[in-house]
Motif scaffolding. Structure first.
Motif, PDB file in Angstrom:
ATOM      1  N   SER B  75       0.827  -1.207   0.000  1.00  0.00           N
ATOM      2  CA  SER B  75       0.000   0.000   0.000  1.00  0.00           C
ATOM      3  C   SER B  75       0.860   1.256   0.000  1.00  0.00           C
ATOM      4  O   SER B  75       0.352   2.365   0.168  1.00  0.00           O
ATOM      5  N   GLY B  76       2.162   1.089  -0.167  1.00  0.00           N
ATOM      6  CA  GLY B  76       3.041   2.252  -0.283  1.00  0.00           C
ATOM      7  C   GLY B  76       3.528   2.789   1.052  1.00  0.00           C
ATOM      8  O   GLY B  76       3.987   3.921   1.131  1.00  0.00           O
ATOM      9  N   MET B  77       3.425   1.993   2.117  1.00  0.00           N
ATOM     10  CA  MET B  77       3.885   2.463   3.430  1.00  0.00           C
ATOM     11  C   MET B  77       5.071   1.599   3.875  1.00  0.00           C
ATOM     12  O   MET B  77       5.580   0.783   3.128  1.00  0.00           O
ATOM     13  N   ILE B  78       5.481   1.805   5.123  1.00  0.00           N
ATOM     14  CA  ILE B  78       6.577   0.993   5.680  1.00  0.00           C
ATOM     15  C   ILE B  78       6.332   0.841   7.175  1.00  0.00           C
ATOM     16  O   ILE B  78       5.674   1.684   7.783  1.00  0.00           O
ATOM     17  N   ASP B  79       6.800  -0.251   7.752  1.00  0.00           N
ATOM     18  CA  ASP B  79       6.680  -0.439   9.190  1.00  0.00           C
ATOM     19  C   ASP B  79       8.048  -0.822   9.747  1.00  0.00           C
ATOM     20  O   ASP B  79       8.609  -1.851   9.377  1.00  0.00           O
ATOM     21  N   LEU B  80       8.582   0.025  10.612  1.00  0.00           N
ATOM     22  CA  LEU B  80       9.901  -0.254  11.197  1.00  0.00           C
ATOM     23  C   LEU B  80       9.793  -0.794  12.611  1.00  0.00           C
ATOM     24  O   LEU B  80      10.793  -1.030  13.270  1.00  0.00           O
ATOM     25  N   ASN B 121      -0.723   2.664  15.489  1.00  0.00           N
ATOM     26  CA  ASN B 121       0.143   3.088  14.372  1.00  0.00           C
ATOM     27  C   ASN B 121      -0.704   3.637  13.230  1.00  0.00           C
ATOM     28  O   ASN B 121      -0.419   4.699  12.679  1.00  0.00           O
ATOM     29  N   GLY B 122      -1.736   2.874  12.878  1.00  0.00           N
ATOM     30  CA  GLY B 122      -2.577   3.246  11.741  1.00  0.00           C
ATOM     31  C   GLY B 122      -3.270   4.580  11.961  1.00  0.00           C
ATOM     32  O   GLY B 122      -3.332   5.419  11.057  1.00  0.00           O
ATOM     33  N   LEU B 123      -3.797   4.791  13.156  1.00  0.00           N
ATOM     34  CA  LEU B 123      -4.522   6.037  13.425  1.00  0.00           C
ATOM     35  C   LEU B 123      -3.576   7.231  13.429  1.00  0.00           C
ATOM     36  O   LEU B 123      -3.924   8.305  12.949  1.00  0.00           O
ATOM     37  N   LEU B 124      -2.380   7.035  13.977  1.00  0.00           N
ATOM     38  CA  LEU B 124      -1.414   8.140  13.957  1.00  0.00           C
ATOM     39  C   LEU B 124      -1.065   8.522  12.519  1.00  0.00           C
ATOM     40  O   LEU B 124      -0.896   9.691  12.194  1.00  0.00           O
ATOM     41  N   ILE B 125      -0.990   7.504  11.648  1.00  0.00           N
ATOM     42  CA  ILE B 125      -0.646   7.768  10.253  1.00  0.00           C
ATOM     43  C   ILE B 125      -1.806   8.441   9.528  1.00  0.00           C
ATOM     44  O   ILE B 125      -1.619   9.416   8.800  1.00  0.00           O
ATOM     45  N   THR B 126      -3.027   7.916   9.733  1.00  0.00           N
ATOM     46  CA  THR B 126      -4.156   8.421   8.938  1.00  0.00           C
ATOM     47  C   THR B 126      -4.792   9.662   9.554  1.00  0.00           C
ATOM     48  O   THR B 126      -4.997  10.653   8.869  1.00  0.00           O
ATOM     49  N   LYS B 127      -5.094   9.602  10.850  1.00  0.00           N
ATOM     50  CA  LYS B 127      -5.751  10.752  11.468  1.00  0.00           C
ATOM     51  C   LYS B 127      -4.731  11.831  11.829  1.00  0.00           C
ATOM     52  O   LYS B 127      -5.022  13.021  11.765  1.00  0.00           O
ATOM     53  N   GLY B 128      -3.535  11.399  12.242  1.00  0.00           N
ATOM     54  CA  GLY B 128      -2.515  12.364  12.628  1.00  0.00           C
ATOM     55  C   GLY B 128      -1.741  12.912  11.447  1.00  0.00           C
ATOM     56  O   GLY B 128      -0.964  13.837  11.583  1.00  0.00           O
ATOM     57  N   ARG B 129      -1.940  12.297  10.265  1.00  0.00           N
ATOM     58  CA  ARG B 129      -1.244  12.732   9.047  1.00  0.00           C
ATOM     59  C   ARG B 129       0.278  12.774   9.247  1.00  0.00           C
ATOM     60  O   ARG B 129       0.937  13.757   8.916  1.00  0.00           O
ATOM     61  N   VAL B 135       6.111   7.468  12.212  1.00  0.00           N
ATOM     62  CA  VAL B 135       5.293   6.843  13.254  1.00  0.00           C
ATOM     63  C   VAL B 135       5.914   5.528  13.708  1.00  0.00           C
ATOM     64  O   VAL B 135       6.065   5.269  14.900  1.00  0.00           O
ATOM     65  N   THR B 136       6.306   4.691  12.735  1.00  0.00           N
ATOM     66  CA  THR B 136       6.790   3.370  13.121  1.00  0.00           C
ATOM     67  C   THR B 136       8.225   3.431  13.658  1.00  0.00           C
ATOM     68  O   THR B 136       8.622   2.579  14.441  1.00  0.00           O
ATOM     69  N   LEU B 137       8.951   4.453  13.256  1.00  0.00           N
ATOM     70  CA  LEU B 137      10.286   4.648  13.841  1.00  0.00           C
ATOM     71  C   LEU B 137      10.136   4.995  15.327  1.00  0.00           C
ATOM     72  O   LEU B 137      10.838   4.454  16.192  1.00  0.00           O
ATOM     73  N   ALA B 138       9.185   5.891  15.607  1.00  0.00           N
ATOM     74  CA  ALA B 138       8.917   6.252  16.999  1.00  0.00           C
ATOM     75  C   ALA B 138       8.422   5.038  17.771  1.00  0.00           C
ATOM     76  O   ALA B 138       8.844   4.792  18.908  1.00  0.00           O
ATOM     77  N   ALA B 139       7.539   4.250  17.131  1.00  0.00           N
ATOM     78  CA  ALA B 139       7.002   3.063  17.807  1.00  0.00           C
ATOM     79  C   ALA B 139       8.118   2.066  18.092  1.00  0.00           C
ATOM     80  O   ALA B 139       8.155   1.437  19.154  1.00  0.00           O
ATOM     81  N   MET B 140       9.041   1.935  17.159  1.00  0.00           N
ATOM     82  CA  MET B 140      10.164   1.019  17.339  1.00  0.00           C
ATOM     83  C   MET B 140      10.929   1.380  18.609  1.00  0.00           C
ATOM     84  O   MET B 140      11.227   0.516  19.437  1.00  0.00           O
ATOM     85  N   SER B 141      11.191   2.664  18.753  1.00  0.00           N
ATOM     86  CA  SER B 141      11.932   3.106  19.927  1.00  0.00           C
ATOM     87  C   SER B 141      11.095   2.947  21.198  1.00  0.00           C
ATOM     88  O   SER B 141      11.575   2.461  22.224  1.00  0.00           O
ATOM     89  N   PHE B 229      -2.656  -1.845   9.203  1.00  0.00           N
ATOM     90  CA  PHE B 229      -1.819  -1.900  10.400  1.00  0.00           C
ATOM     91  C   PHE B 229      -2.424  -2.785  11.481  1.00  0.00           C
ATOM     92  O   PHE B 229      -1.693  -3.421  12.240  1.00  0.00           O
ATOM     93  N   VAL B 230      -3.757  -2.844  11.546  1.00  0.00           N
ATOM     94  CA  VAL B 230      -4.380  -3.762  12.502  1.00  0.00           C
ATOM     95  C   VAL B 230      -4.017  -5.196  12.130  1.00  0.00           C
ATOM     96  O   VAL B 230      -3.623  -6.001  12.987  1.00  0.00           O
ATOM     97  N   TYR B 231      -4.128  -5.522  10.839  1.00  0.00           N
ATOM     98  CA  TYR B 231      -3.789  -6.878  10.405  1.00  0.00           C
ATOM     99  C   TYR B 231      -2.322  -7.168  10.696  1.00  0.00           C
ATOM    100  O   TYR B 231      -1.967  -8.246  11.189  1.00  0.00           O
ATOM    101  N   THR B 232      -1.475  -6.191  10.405  1.00  0.00           N
ATOM    102  CA  THR B 232      -0.050  -6.368  10.663  1.00  0.00           C
ATOM    103  C   THR B 232       0.198  -6.580  12.157  1.00  0.00           C
ATOM    104  O   THR B 232       0.985  -7.444  12.552  1.00  0.00           O
TER     105      THR B 232
END
Lengths: 528, 329
Positions: B75-80, B121-129, B135-141, B229-232
């Motif tokens: 879908s053109g995104m990435i998850d770290l 993660n998904g909401l931060l990306i979609t609602k938080g733009r 987002v996932t870099l922050a989540a990783m940390s 992201f929920v599925y992931t």
């Protein structure tokens, strides 16, 4: 510059884009290059600009054969290319864009002030109100196009290639451009001018060359032919002034299918009209009239600040596009490449997508249903396709557009909004789409077409609404259609005295005054 | 172009064109077979049943993560955040298991918490733009830090009462096949069917291909991205419970290390386009196996294990280069 391109051939995979094409331009000549989309014009120019290597053939400039043309080499030879699609960096300033790659420097340090003043000088000759220090991202499409043109005028050049340079420009801006071209011409600068607009070509160009299906057809002087002959050369068959609309019985009913009441948005205000079942209404206007935003707002894709849209079933909620679709409104968006096609998906999946979001209820999708759905549309619109599982980008522009329209026919909406439905496609496909629009109106659908091409209005409309400064300023019934009158209202010309008899003296260019096609830049040729 | 210039691509195919079709559309199968043959040549014992099933077993946990990563990348995104989230879920899972002594609650926790983290993660990306990368870099940390704090540096170890039943999830066998292998195959099939046979799968590719056009066709882009992201997250939950089961003791600081790297590598080798829009789940599945086979071959060939990361880095670059080469042809 004395340019000769001899026996150029080029193919992309199985598609032969150019077959043994020869072409020449003399010094101080403005040469019009004509051809339908896909005729090979852009490919030929890309070869000249060094962007593409030819498979065979030679380029001779001022008597010397040039080998291994590259963009840099062509720049050094004084060839400038104004590309059809805007290639500016939005986050840089105007002057930075204009000098990109060719900065004025002093020991590696950019001479910023010199660049700004030189850029401003050129911008001023084009009589724009653009400041060299403006951020490109904040300019309108028309202004960006002017920056592209200004960039080509920055340095002394021998040959300037203009690929559809006026798509976003208004009459005055085009006139300014032409006067600059004329003065450059007296200094011996040659031009290659690519356009689909006959009045412009006849006004500014000396000679013409027509390409069709990748082949050279004819060269000559514009003064020896007229627009009609040129069009016949272009499409390769005798041009008949066929009006599709006249072949259909009127189908407008009294039932209102869509009622827009006092709709306001960021760039339009107080828009009200009724659309009846079986009716085809056109909304037209120039760039900046707010018609683009109105079109998308009616579909819930841009925000509405006030007003309401009512369907037969009641008030339409614009919150969710899929909800708008389920309520019976479909929209074929403008600018196919950006908004229409999903380039990586197959033809069949592209065709199915609107059905999926609006109507599909089952947990799984069925290949069989998908191919039936596509087969229906293929027959209905005569889509030329090998295998529906091929990517949609393998089709020509016209066939892609047919797939997009078919995708929306699948949801069987009551109201169809068509935003520039024939943008960047060839004449044959255009007429197929005009017939289709009239067909579905005959079936009782209510149709709203947004377009700025007068011939298109004549082909389909029962009624035409003209937008100016964000609102509808005039409505014409079919019998009153006049290109000049519509243009006059679009430009705000005849509002003061209320004349709409088509003889407004302020209109430039008389009956040929072209409704400048404000399409965004996706008329790029389909070469594969 | 007028059709007169186009040859029908489905007739008159020369062997060269057929070969091109194989190399463009089935390149993952091609490289898989080549790799298998190469491995067998290096060491004929590679083709033994035990060794082959071992490839599945060792690739399973990362493979399940890669299934989620496939959707994200298509879908053109990435998850770290893969490794940190898996570490957090498996560590906390063991705490939950020790507290409740219930395998059921443990499994439920891993799945639900995984889905919730994914949704965040998904909401931060979609609602938080905010860009997925950020987002996932922050989540990783963040998730790594939380689990480190909770574990205070030490491991999370399952207490003896639940040890056997926990261990049995991953290490047991069903119908003679290792459970981990079954997990990987079943989840790959479910993901594959979802991506090729449901609307949701089409939407994922559509968004990766042209987000604007997807939106104008009525696809709720934000919702689909969140669901991805929920599925992931759910996949990470399954991976976490299998990891906890396999190791029975989770090191907060090192569990799941480099999982995102491995998952992205598997997706890349599997032929999914890194910009989104294109890709196949079977490709990712083969990508997982290929990564595993390469690891095994490196060990067999006595390459120092410290160089594994180098090899993986090179593999990702080569895989992506091969993709862009295809595109330019």
């Amino acid at each position: 510059m004395n340019l000769e391109m001899k026996n150029i051939s080029k193919s992309f995979g199985p598609v032969q884009a150019l077959i043994d094409v020869s072409f020449s331009v003399g010094p101080g000549e403005i040469h019009g290059l004509l051809g339908e989309n896909g005729a090979g014009k852009t490919t030929l120019m890309n070869i000249l600009g060094g962007g593409l290597p030819p498979d065979s053939g030679t380029i001779v400039i001022d008597g010397t054969e040039v080998h291994g043309m590259t963009p840099r080499k062509s720049n050094e030879l004084g060839i400038r290319f104004i590309h059809q699609e805007l290639s500016l960096c939005n986050d840089l300033k105007v002057y930075q864009n204009m000098f990109l790659g060719e900065e004025f420097t002093n020991r590696q340090i950019i001479r910023k002030q010199d660049e700004i003043s030189r850029a401003q000088e050129v911008l001023d000759t084009l009589r724009t109100d653009i400041a060299a220090t403006d951020l490109v991202g904040e300019l309108t499409t028309a202004q960006k196009q002017l920056v592209e043109i200004a960039r080509a005028l920055l340095f002394k050049s021998e040959l300037i290639i203009m690929d559809e340079p006026t798509t976003a420009l208004n009459t005055q801006e085009i006139e300014n451009l032409f006067s600059i071209m004329r003065s450059q011409k007296t200094q011996g600068v040659s031009f290659i001018y690519i356009s689909h607009k006959m009045p412009e070509l006849f006004e500014i160009c000396d000679r013409y060359t027509v390409l069709r299906d990748g082949r050279f057809i004819q060269s000559g002087l514009f003064r020896d032919i007229d627009e009609r002959q040129a069009t016949e050369l272009l499409i390769g068959k005798t041009f008949t002034k066929e009006v599709v609309k006249d072949q259909y019985a009127p189908s407008v009913s009294d039932t209102v299918a869509l009622s827009v009441k006092g709709l306001c948005g960021e760039l339009f205000h107080d828009v009200s009209f009724d659309l009846h079942k079986g009716e085809i209404a056109v909304v037209t206007g120039l760039q900046g009239s707010g018609m683009d935003e109105l079109a998308t707002a009616l579909f819930g894709a841009t925000p509405v600040t006030a007003g309401a849209i009512e369907l037969q079933s009641g008030r339409l909620s614009l919150k969710q596009i899929s909800h708008v679709m389920r309520s019976g409104v479909g929209m074929i968006p403008r600018n196919r490449k950006e908004r229409g096609i999903l380039p990586d998906l197959s033809i069949s999946k592209n065709n199915s997508l609107a059905y999926f979001t609006a109507l599909h209820r089952k947990p799984f999708v069925s290949d069989k249903e998908e191919s039936e759905r596509f087969e229906n549309n293929r027959r209905r619109m005569d889509i030329k396709v090998g295998d529906p599982d091929d990517p949609i980008t393998s089709l020509s522009g016209g066939n892609q557009q047919k797939v997009i329209i078919g995708k929306w026919l699948n949801i069987d909406a009551d109201v169809y909004i068509l935003d520039n439905p024939t943008q960047g496609i060839d004449v044959g496909a255009k007429f197929a789409i005009y017939r289709l629009i009239n067909d579905i109106a005959g079936q009782g659908k209510a149709i709203l077409v947004f377009t700025n091409e007068y011939p298109e209005i004549v082909q389909v409309a029962d009624r035409c609404m003209v937008m100016y400064k964000g609102t509808i300023v005039k409505e014409f019934e079919r019998k009153d259609f006049s290109e000049v009158a519509i243009m006059a209202y679009s430009t705000g010309t005849s509002m003061a005295d209320g004349t709409d008899d088509g003889t407004s003296p302020i209109m430039h260019g008389g009956p040929h005054c072209d409704t400048h096609d404000m399409n965004e830049n996706d008329t790029k040729e389909q070469n594969s | 172009m007028k059709p007169t210039n186009i040859r029908n691509p489905f007739k008159d195919r020369t062997p060269k064109e057929l070969w091109r079709n194989v190399t463009t559309n089935y390149s993952h199968w091609l490289s898989f077979v080549i790799l298998l043959v190469a491995a067998a040549i290096v060491n004929p014992a590679f083709l033994s049943w035990t060794n082959l099933t071992n490839q599945f077993v060792q690739g399973a946990i990362i493979g399940i993560c890669a299934m989620g990563m496939s959707l994200v990348i298509a879908s053109g995104m990435i998850d770290l955040s893969t490794g940190s989230v898996v570490a957090f879920l498996s560590g906390m899972g063991i705490v939950v298991l020790n507290k409740t002594q219930s395998l059921f609650v443990f499994i439920l926790f891993c799945l639900a918490a995984g889905a919730a983290i994914g949704m965040l993660n998904g909401l931060l990306i979609t609602k938080g733009r905010i860009a997925p990368f950020i987002v996932t870099l922050a989540a990783m940390s963040a998730w790594r830090s939380v689990i480190n704090q909770l574990g205070q540096g030490g491991p999370f170890t399952v207490n003896s009462a639940m040890y056997e039943s926990l261990r049995n999830i991953a290490s047991g066998k069903t119908l003679g096949l290792p459970n981990l292998m079954i997990f990987l195959i079943v989840i790959s099939i479910i993901t594959g069917v979802m991506m090729s046979k449901t609307k949701f799968g089409t939407y994922v590719y559509a968004i990766g291909s042209n987000q604007q056009a997807a939106r104008l066709t009525g696809i709720n882009v934000d919702r689909v991205k969140t669901m991805i992201f929920v599925y992931t997250g759910l996949m990470y939950g399954i991976a976490a419970l299998l990891l906890a089961s396999r190791l029975t003791s989770i090191q907060a600081a090192s569990a799941g290390n480099q999982y995102e790297m491995n998952a992205i590598a598997a997706v890349a080798i599997g032929g999914t386009r890194m910009e989104g829009g294109k890709g196949k789940i079977i490709g990712t599945f083969l990508g997982v196996l290929m990564l595993q086979i390469i690891n095994t071959v490196l060990i067999m060939a006595n390459v120092p294990p410290f160089l594994n990361g180098l090899v993986q880095g090179i593999i990702i670059i080569v895989a992506v280069l091969a993709q862009s080469h295809k595109k330019n042809r």
